[in-house]
Enzyme design. Sequence first.
Site, short mmCIF file in Angstrom:
data_model
loop_
_atom_site.label_atom_id
_atom_site.label_comp_id
_atom_site.label_asym_id
_atom_site.label_seq_id
_atom_site.Cartn_x
_atom_site.Cartn_y
_atom_site.Cartn_z
N TYR A 168 7.90 12.75 -29.60
CA TYR A 168 7.37 13.75 -28.65
C TYR A 168 6.85 14.96 -29.41
O TYR A 168 5.77 15.49 -29.11
CB TYR A 168 8.51 14.15 -27.71
CG TYR A 168 8.12 15.11 -26.62
CD1 TYR A 168 7.40 14.67 -25.52
CD2 TYR A 168 8.50 16.45 -26.67
CE1 TYR A 168 7.06 15.55 -24.50
CE2 TYR A 168 8.17 17.33 -25.66
CZ TYR A 168 7.46 16.88 -24.57
OH TYR A 168 7.12 17.74 -23.56
N THR A 211 10.14 26.90 -23.22
CA THR A 211 11.50 26.53 -23.59
C THR A 211 12.05 25.51 -22.59
O THR A 211 11.32 24.97 -21.77
CB THR A 211 12.36 27.81 -23.60
OG1 THR A 211 13.62 27.50 -24.17
CG2 THR A 211 12.59 28.37 -22.20
O1 GFB Z 1 17.63 18.93 -22.31
P1 GFB Z 1 18.12 18.06 -23.38
O2 GFB Z 1 18.37 16.63 -23.03
O3 GFB Z 1 17.19 18.02 -24.64
O4 GFB Z 1 19.53 18.71 -23.88
P2 GFB Z 1 16.97 19.03 -25.86
C1 GFB Z 1 20.30 18.03 -24.80
C2 GFB Z 1 21.55 18.80 -25.16
O5 GFB Z 1 22.43 18.90 -24.03
C3 GFB Z 1 22.33 18.07 -26.23
C4 GFB Z 1 23.63 18.15 -24.28
O6 GFB Z 1 23.09 18.98 -27.00
C5 GFB Z 1 23.23 17.17 -25.39
O7 GFB Z 1 24.36 16.70 -26.12
N1 GFB Z 1 24.09 17.52 -23.02
C6 GFB Z 1 25.33 17.61 -22.50
C7 GFB Z 1 23.36 16.75 -22.20
N2 GFB Z 1 25.43 16.89 -21.39
C8 GFB Z 1 24.21 16.36 -21.16
C9 GFB Z 1 23.70 15.51 -20.12
O8 GFB Z 1 24.39 15.12 -19.18
N3 GFB Z 1 22.38 15.19 -20.22
C10 GFB Z 1 21.57 15.61 -21.24
N4 GFB Z 1 20.27 15.25 -21.25
N5 GFB Z 1 22.05 16.38 -22.25
C11 GFB Z 1 14.51 18.50 -25.44
C12 GFB Z 1 13.57 17.42 -25.84
O9 GFB Z 1 15.53 18.59 -26.36
O10 GFB Z 1 13.88 19.75 -25.34
C13 GFB Z 1 12.50 17.33 -24.86
O11 GFB Z 1 14.26 16.19 -25.93
C14 GFB Z 1 11.98 18.67 -24.36
O12 GFB Z 1 11.52 16.55 -25.44
C15 GFB Z 1 13.02 19.80 -24.28
O13 GFB Z 1 10.85 19.08 -24.98
C16 GFB Z 1 12.44 21.19 -24.14
O14 GFB Z 1 16.98 20.46 -25.41
O15 GFB Z 1 17.89 18.69 -26.97
#
Ligand code: GFB
Length: 314
Positions: free
Chosen positions: A138, A166
């Site tokens: 991505y 963000t």
């Molecule tokens: O929003 P997210 O999935 O992506 O958040 P990123 C991930 C973080 O949240 C990690 C924790 O530290 C996960 O371990 N987390 C805890 C969880 N519980 C959960 C849960 O139930 N679901 C999810 N999804 N995470 C993204 C990119 O990175 O940033 C995208 O992958 C996008 O491409 C976004 O651009 C802005 O913040 O790590």
Amino acid sequence: MKTDSKILILGSGGLLGSAIHRQLLKKGYTNILTPRSKELNLLEKDQIENYLKIEKPEFVFMIAGLVGGIQGNNKRPADFLYQNSIMILNVIEAIKNNCPKAKLLYPGSTCIYPKENPQPINEDRFMAGKLEETNKGYAVAKGVGVTACQLYKKQYGIDAISVMPTNLYGFNDNYDIENGHMLPGLIKKILLAKNNGDRQITLWGTGTPRREALYSEDCADAIIYLMNNYSSDQMINIGTGFDYSIKEIAEIIKTEVGWSGEIKWDLSKPDGTFEKRTDIQRLKKIYPEFNPITLKEGVNKIINDKEQLKRILS
Ligand code: GFB
């Protein structure tokens, strides 16, 4: 943009695209095209070429893309790379060929900055170091898009700008627990636990990584402001400038939802980038009134809306 300017939103069904659409309507814009992917597949170059040849929009918000949270990104890195690169290249090339006077706004993402950064992260950190492995596909694709905006401006004079939002949340989010983002995932897990009378939920990783939380309509408001007031090839962060640990985010959502159960942390799931707090000085210089709502306010907007609740719990 004048209120009757012809405006095209690509990706109007998603979290950010739908927020831009609502904000444009609220601000009195009347001539907005919102084709969905079924009628206009951006992976097919001919389709976007023909569409722009006929419609000739004056302003294009290119918000469409394949998006997902940490696990969705990690499982399908090649799809995220391919689809997001092709879509923006097809769109910007078609603008050059059919409506070269149109202004284009394209969002990158703060997750495309390197994995390690001095905090807060300013825009000069783009391509300044190694990427986070979980979202490499991505990040590279979004980097292609941001670079395309700069190079099409340089070579062809296309008025293209890119912004770096963000972590977002808001209406019409993707509530797929496996593949979606953390903020909607936490809202859904906590709401479901309350509804089902469960006393425990499982979240991923250690809970120590830090994330910002920007309400989608605040991001849309900044995006519309920049479309109207910004024309540089330098990208611009859109964030709150303030982050919380994931544990703190979970506690805020628990309080607002009114659920007091226990959180278990699944350490087999990745933490991803530790921190990616945005430096929003550039944005504040151009748009000093930018003043996003708090996470507490944003969560309340979502959980007090019947339609969103239905969407989350279905
Ligand atoms: O929003 P997210 O999935 O992506 O958040 P990123 C991930 C973080 O949240 C990690 C924790 O530290 C996960 O371990 N987390 C805890 C969880 N519980 C959960 C849960 O139930 N679901 C999810 N999804 N995470 C993204 C990119 O990175 O940033 C995208 O992958 C996008 O491409 C976004 O651009 C802005 O913040 O790590």
